[in-house]
Motif scaffolding. Structure first.
Motif, PDB file in Angstrom:
ATOM      1  N   MET A  48       1.038  -1.338   0.145  1.00 19.08           N
ATOM      2  CA  MET A  48       0.181   0.040  -0.016  1.00 19.08           C
ATOM      3  C   MET A  48       0.782   1.185   0.067  1.00 19.08           C
ATOM      4  N   GLU A  49       0.260   2.243  -0.186  1.00 19.14           N
ATOM      5  CA  GLU A  49       0.937   3.761  -0.487  1.00 19.14           C
ATOM      6  C   GLU A  49       0.119   4.578   0.117  1.00 19.14           C
ATOM      7  N   ASP A  50       0.492   5.484   1.038  1.00 22.22           N
ATOM      8  CA  ASP A  50       0.312   6.506   2.072  1.00 22.22           C
ATOM      9  C   ASP A  50      -0.686   7.263   0.998  1.00 22.22           C
ATOM     10  N   VAL A  51      -1.356   7.716   1.169  1.00 17.76           N
ATOM     11  CA  VAL A  51      -2.383   8.585   0.914  1.00 17.76           C
ATOM     12  C   VAL A  51      -2.394  10.445   0.368  1.00 17.76           C
ATOM     13  N   ASN A  52      -0.794  10.468   1.379  1.00 14.33           N
ATOM     14  CA  ASN A  52      -0.719  11.563   1.056  1.00 14.33           C
ATOM     15  C   ASN A  52       1.230  11.926   0.661  1.00 14.33           C
ATOM     16  N   ASP A  53       1.820  10.603   1.239  1.00 20.33           N
ATOM     17  CA  ASP A  53       3.192  10.715   1.236  1.00 20.33           C
ATOM     18  C   ASP A  53       3.651   9.758   0.566  1.00 20.33           C
ATOM     19  N   SER A  54       3.581  10.027  -1.074  1.00 21.97           N
ATOM     20  CA  SER A  54       3.937   8.705  -2.686  1.00 21.97           C
ATOM     21  C   SER A  54       4.981   8.055  -2.465  1.00 21.97           C
ATOM     22  N   ASN A  55       5.822   7.887  -1.305  1.00 27.45           N
ATOM     23  CA  ASN A  55       7.260   7.636  -1.377  1.00 27.45           C
ATOM     24  C   ASN A  55       6.844   6.397   0.157  1.00 27.45           C
ATOM     25  N   THR A  56       5.980   6.091   0.961  1.00 26.63           N
ATOM     26  CA  THR A  56       5.886   5.838   2.251  1.00 26.63           C
ATOM     27  C   THR A  56       4.902   4.892   2.055  1.00 26.63           C
ATOM     28  N   PHE A  57       5.679   3.326   2.078  1.00 26.35           N
ATOM     29  CA  PHE A  57       4.688   2.145   1.959  1.00 26.35           C
ATOM     30  C   PHE A  57       4.122   1.655   3.502  1.00 26.35           C
ATOM     31  N   TYR A  58       3.144   0.745   2.719  1.00 30.86           N
ATOM     32  CA  TYR A  58       3.035  -0.159   3.967  1.00 30.86           C
ATOM     33  C   TYR A  58       2.592  -1.862   3.494  1.00 30.86           C
ATOM     34  N   PHE A  59       3.348  -2.465   4.441  1.00 36.83           N
ATOM     35  CA  PHE A  59       3.080  -4.016   4.220  1.00 36.83           C
ATOM     36  C   PHE A  59       1.908  -4.719   5.129  1.00 36.83           C
ATOM     37  N   HIS A  60       1.331  -5.642   3.772  1.00 37.67           N
ATOM     38  CA  HIS A  60       0.114  -6.688   5.399  1.00 37.67           C
ATOM     39  C   HIS A  60       0.588  -7.982   4.445  1.00 37.67           C
ATOM     40  N   GLU A  61       1.008  -8.355   5.229  1.00 41.97           N
ATOM     41  CA  GLU A  61       1.537  -9.987   5.209  1.00 41.97           C
ATOM     42  C   GLU A  61       0.544 -11.309   6.407  1.00 41.97           C
ATOM     43  N   GLU A  62      -0.073 -11.816   5.941  1.00 40.06           N
ATOM     44  CA  GLU A  62      -0.322 -12.683   6.790  1.00 40.06           C
ATOM     45  C   GLU A  62       0.190 -14.879   6.434  1.00 40.06           C
ATOM     46  N   TYR A  63       0.695 -15.392   7.120  1.00 39.23           N
ATOM     47  CA  TYR A  63       1.692 -16.923   6.930  1.00 39.23           C
ATOM     48  C   TYR A  63       0.049 -18.153   7.599  1.00 39.23           C
ATOM     49  N   VAL A  64       0.076 -19.006   7.693  1.00 43.51           N
ATOM     50  CA  VAL A  64      -0.245 -19.726   8.216  1.00 43.51           C
ATOM     51  C   VAL A  64       0.303 -20.168   9.496  1.00 43.51           C
ATOM     52  N   ASP A  65       1.958 -19.733   9.875  1.00 44.29           N
ATOM     53  CA  ASP A  65       2.610 -19.695  11.288  1.00 44.29           C
ATOM     54  C   ASP A  65       4.004 -18.933  11.217  1.00 44.29           C
ATOM     55  N   GLU A  66       4.329 -18.995  12.035  1.00 47.99           N
ATOM     56  CA  GLU A  66       5.407 -18.176  12.316  1.00 47.99           C
ATOM     57  C   GLU A  66       6.784 -19.349  11.172  1.00 47.99           C
ATOM     58  N   ALA A  67       6.001 -20.724  11.813  1.00 47.33           N
ATOM     59  CA  ALA A  67       7.095 -21.241  10.702  1.00 47.33           C
ATOM     60  C   ALA A  67       7.436 -21.153   9.456  1.00 47.33           C
ATOM     61  N   ALA A  68       5.989 -20.305   8.462  1.00 48.63           N
ATOM     62  CA  ALA A  68       5.889 -20.549   7.094  1.00 48.63           C
ATOM     63  C   ALA A  68       6.083 -18.778   7.110  1.00 48.63           C
ATOM     64  N   PHE A  69       6.453 -18.194   7.639  1.00 47.39           N
ATOM     65  CA  PHE A  69       6.985 -16.861   7.655  1.00 47.39           C
ATOM     66  C   PHE A  69       8.574 -16.736   7.816  1.00 47.39           C
ATOM     67  N   LYS A  70       8.642 -17.302   8.323  1.00 49.47           N
ATOM     68  CA  LYS A  70      10.498 -17.924   9.030  1.00 49.47           C
ATOM     69  C   LYS A  70      10.925 -18.597   7.218  1.00 49.47           C
ATOM     70  N   VAL A 221      -1.978   6.263  13.809  1.00 46.50           N
ATOM     71  CA  VAL A 221      -2.903   5.780  12.290  1.00 46.50           C
ATOM     72  C   VAL A 221      -2.722   6.393  11.222  1.00 46.50           C
ATOM     73  N   PHE A 222      -2.094   5.570  10.325  1.00 49.12           N
ATOM     74  CA  PHE A 222      -2.017   5.862   9.360  1.00 49.12           C
ATOM     75  C   PHE A 222      -3.221   5.091   7.548  1.00 49.12           C
ATOM     76  N   PHE A 223      -3.139   6.622   6.476  1.00 48.25           N
ATOM     77  CA  PHE A 223      -4.352   5.561   5.969  1.00 48.25           C
ATOM     78  C   PHE A 223      -3.468   5.631   4.581  1.00 48.25           C
ATOM     79  N   ALA A 224      -3.499   4.798   3.721  1.00 46.88           N
ATOM     80  CA  ALA A 224      -3.035   3.805   2.401  1.00 46.88           C
ATOM     81  C   ALA A 224      -3.864   3.587   1.404  1.00 46.88           C
ATOM     82  N   ARG A 225      -3.303   3.322   0.593  1.00 46.64           N
ATOM     83  CA  ARG A 225      -3.732   2.506  -0.430  1.00 46.64           C
ATOM     84  C   ARG A 225      -3.765   1.730  -1.565  1.00 46.64           C
ATOM     85  N   VAL A 226      -4.109   0.069  -2.235  1.00 44.70           N
ATOM     86  CA  VAL A 226      -3.863  -0.573  -2.088  1.00 44.70           C
ATOM     87  C   VAL A 226      -3.121  -0.484  -3.532  1.00 44.70           C
ATOM     88  N   ILE A 227      -1.807  -0.677  -3.544  1.00 45.52           N
ATOM     89  CA  ILE A 227      -1.335  -0.408  -5.345  1.00 45.52           C
ATOM     90  C   ILE A 227      -0.880  -1.592  -6.015  1.00 45.52           C
TER      91      ILE A 227
END
Length: 227
Positions: A48-70, A221-227
């Motif tokens: 995602m890209e911040d709605v006010n700053d085009s060079n600030t980004f966010y990720f949201h990731e999900e995995y079945v467990d911590e082992a999958a993330f590792k 609190v931060f606001f963003a849009r999916v890119i």
């Protein structure tokens, strides 16, 4: 296909130097694409890209467990991201923030198909995201009220808001100050505005605005849009 009631979640916030923006997007897009395609334990990977700053980004990731993330962090397609972050001088304006947590309160099993529907363009609406850190005080009555209020807010959001796509939360740190991370997705800013007008959100606002404050530190609190 793997499914889980309590995914292992990763919230990331970073700001890239403008001169490195294109390179950053190329590297993270490749990692995102290959993670979702090749990793059985991966459930979701949003950029995602911040709605006010085009060079600030966010990720949201999900995995079945911590082992999958590792396992993700050891995958060959993760290496270009590691190489990018390690370049000198740094491509970032400030340190990367990474929060990991176990999702709470999911009513159904989470699958990759279910999470991919969060950003599917069924109605061609921009996906408006909220990325939050909260720090409730340590008193037992505050912790109990906080958890109960958030649980009701999530339930109401999940079941009563047609423009709400996702409401994920969990505890990042059990040391003081306790830290909780949130990630929410709505169909456009109008979807988020509808959320803030809901009865269950009014209950949250009443809790958050009480005096003295129920928070040990100010909410982030931060606001963003999916890119």
């Amino acid at each position: 296909m793997p499914s889980v009631l309590a995914p292992f979640c990763v919230n990331v916030r970073l700001s890239v130097l403008p001169a490195r923006r294109s390179e950053f997007l190329e590297v993270i897009r490749s990692d995102q694409r290959q993670t979702l395609k090749e990793e059985e334990g991966s459930l979701q990977f949003l950029v995602m890209e911040d709605v006010n700053d085009s060079n600030t980004f966010y990720f949201h990731e999900e995995y079945v467990d911590e082992a999958a993330f590792k396992a993700h962090c050891s995958a060959p397609h993760f290496q270009p991201w590691q190489d990018f972050t390690a370049t000198s001088p740094s491509p970032f304006r400030n340190p990367i923030e990474v929060n990991t947590f176990i999702a709470r309160g999911e009513r159904t099993f989470v699958t990759k198909i279910e999470r991919s529907a969060v950003t599917a363009d069924f109605n061609e609406m921009e996906k408006y995201c909220v990325w939050v850190n909260l720090f409730p005080r340590e008193e037992i009555e505050i912790k109990t009220a906080f958890n109960d209020c958030i649980a009701r807010n999530k339930l109401g959001t999940d079941t009563m808001e047609p423009l709400a796509r996702q409401y994920t939360w969990g505890e990042v740190s059990t040391t003081f100050p306790r830290k909780f991370a949130f990630f929410e997705v709505y169909d456009g800013k109008g979807g988020f505005d509808a959320h803030t007008g809901a009865t269950h959100f009014a209950e949250w606002e009443e809790f958050a605005s009480q005096s003295p404050s129920p928070f040990a530190s100010d909410p982030e609190v931060f606001f963003a849009r999916v890119i």
